[in-house]
Motif scaffolding. Structure first.
Motif, PDB file in Angstrom:
ATOM      1  N   ILE A 170       0.826  -1.207   0.000  1.00 25.04           N
ATOM      2  CA  ILE A 170       0.000   0.000   0.000  1.00 25.04           C
ATOM      3  C   ILE A 170       0.865   1.265   0.000  1.00 25.04           C
ATOM      4  CG2 ILE A 170      -1.730   1.311   1.302  1.00 25.04           C
ATOM      5  CD1 ILE A 170      -2.880  -1.221   0.003  1.00 25.04           C
ATOM      6  N   SER A 217      -6.110   2.353   0.256  1.00 25.50           N
ATOM      7  CA  SER A 217      -6.680   1.136   0.843  1.00 25.50           C
ATOM      8  C   SER A 217      -8.099   0.898   0.330  1.00 25.50           C
ATOM      9  CB  SER A 217      -6.687   1.221   2.364  1.00 25.50           C
ATOM     10  OG  SER A 217      -5.366   1.301   2.849  1.00 25.50           O
ATOM     11  N   VAL A 274      -7.938  -0.128  -3.394  1.00 23.39           N
ATOM     12  CA  VAL A 274      -7.473  -1.511  -3.510  1.00 23.39           C
ATOM     13  C   VAL A 274      -8.613  -2.471  -3.176  1.00 23.39           C
ATOM     14  CG1 VAL A 274      -5.969  -3.242  -2.393  1.00 23.39           C
ATOM     15  CG2 VAL A 274      -5.011  -1.078  -3.205  1.00 23.39           C
ATOM     16  N   ARG A 277      -5.131  -9.329  -2.731  1.00 21.46           N
ATOM     17  CA  ARG A 277      -4.327  -8.837  -1.616  1.00 21.46           C
ATOM     18  C   ARG A 277      -4.239  -9.911  -0.561  1.00 21.46           C
ATOM     19  NH1 ARG A 277      -7.118  -3.942   1.411  1.00 21.46           N
ATOM     20  NH2 ARG A 277      -5.938  -4.750   3.138  1.00 21.46           N
TER      21      ARG A 277
END
Length: 153
Positions: free
Chosen positions: A65, A80, A83, A94
């Motif tokens: 990140i 975040s 993602v 992830r």
């Protein structure tokens, strides 16, 4: 009267620096708006596209990140959250980093790579604004001037 003065119904600017700054902000906002419209048809945002491109550059290695935050064009993005939205769309995966359990490894998926390939077949349209307005010498000059301003960053 310049184009920016016409577009903003501005009589005159206090000085050329103010005019330049307002012109850059106006053009920047206009380009961002065009880009947002372009990416809508792919159901992603400019920031998500940026993350996918960064991850493709790292592929097959993972990114974290913090690295994504450092390389983003829009440094104010909530990486975040972006993602997570891309993960839900199966465009990236992830998982916890093996060497640091507090960190998260992020990798682009084959679906993410395919989406980038599809987008990049059309993405040249985004350059059209500059291609129509500036010849190769002028774009090189623009890039040099932008680089000079970015040296202050």
């Amino acid at each position: 009267m310049s184009n920016i003065e016409k577009l903003l119904s501005q009589k005159a600017f206090d000085n050329e620096y103010t005019k330049g700054m307002i012109g850059l902000v106006f053009v920047g906002n206009w380009i961002v708006s065009r880009n947002q419209q372009f990416f809508k048809k792919f159901d992603i945002t400019m920031q998500q596209f940026n993350i996918l491109r960064i991850l493709r550059g790292q592929h097959p290695k993972a990114a974290n990140i913090n690295m994504l935050k450092e390389r983003m064009l829009d440094r104010m993005s909530d990486v975040s959250r972006l993602v997570e939205r891309l993960r839900k769309a199966d465009l990236l995966e992830r998982k916890s980093c093996e060497s640091d359990r507090r960190a998260v490894d992020v990798k682009i998926t084959s679906k993410g790579l395919q989406l980038l390939k599809t987008i990049e077949e059309e993405v040249a349209q985004l350059d059209d604004v500059l291609k129509k307005a500036l010849d190769p010498l002028e774009i090189a000059q623009l890039n040099s001037l932008v680089d000079k301003v970015l040296a202050q960053y």
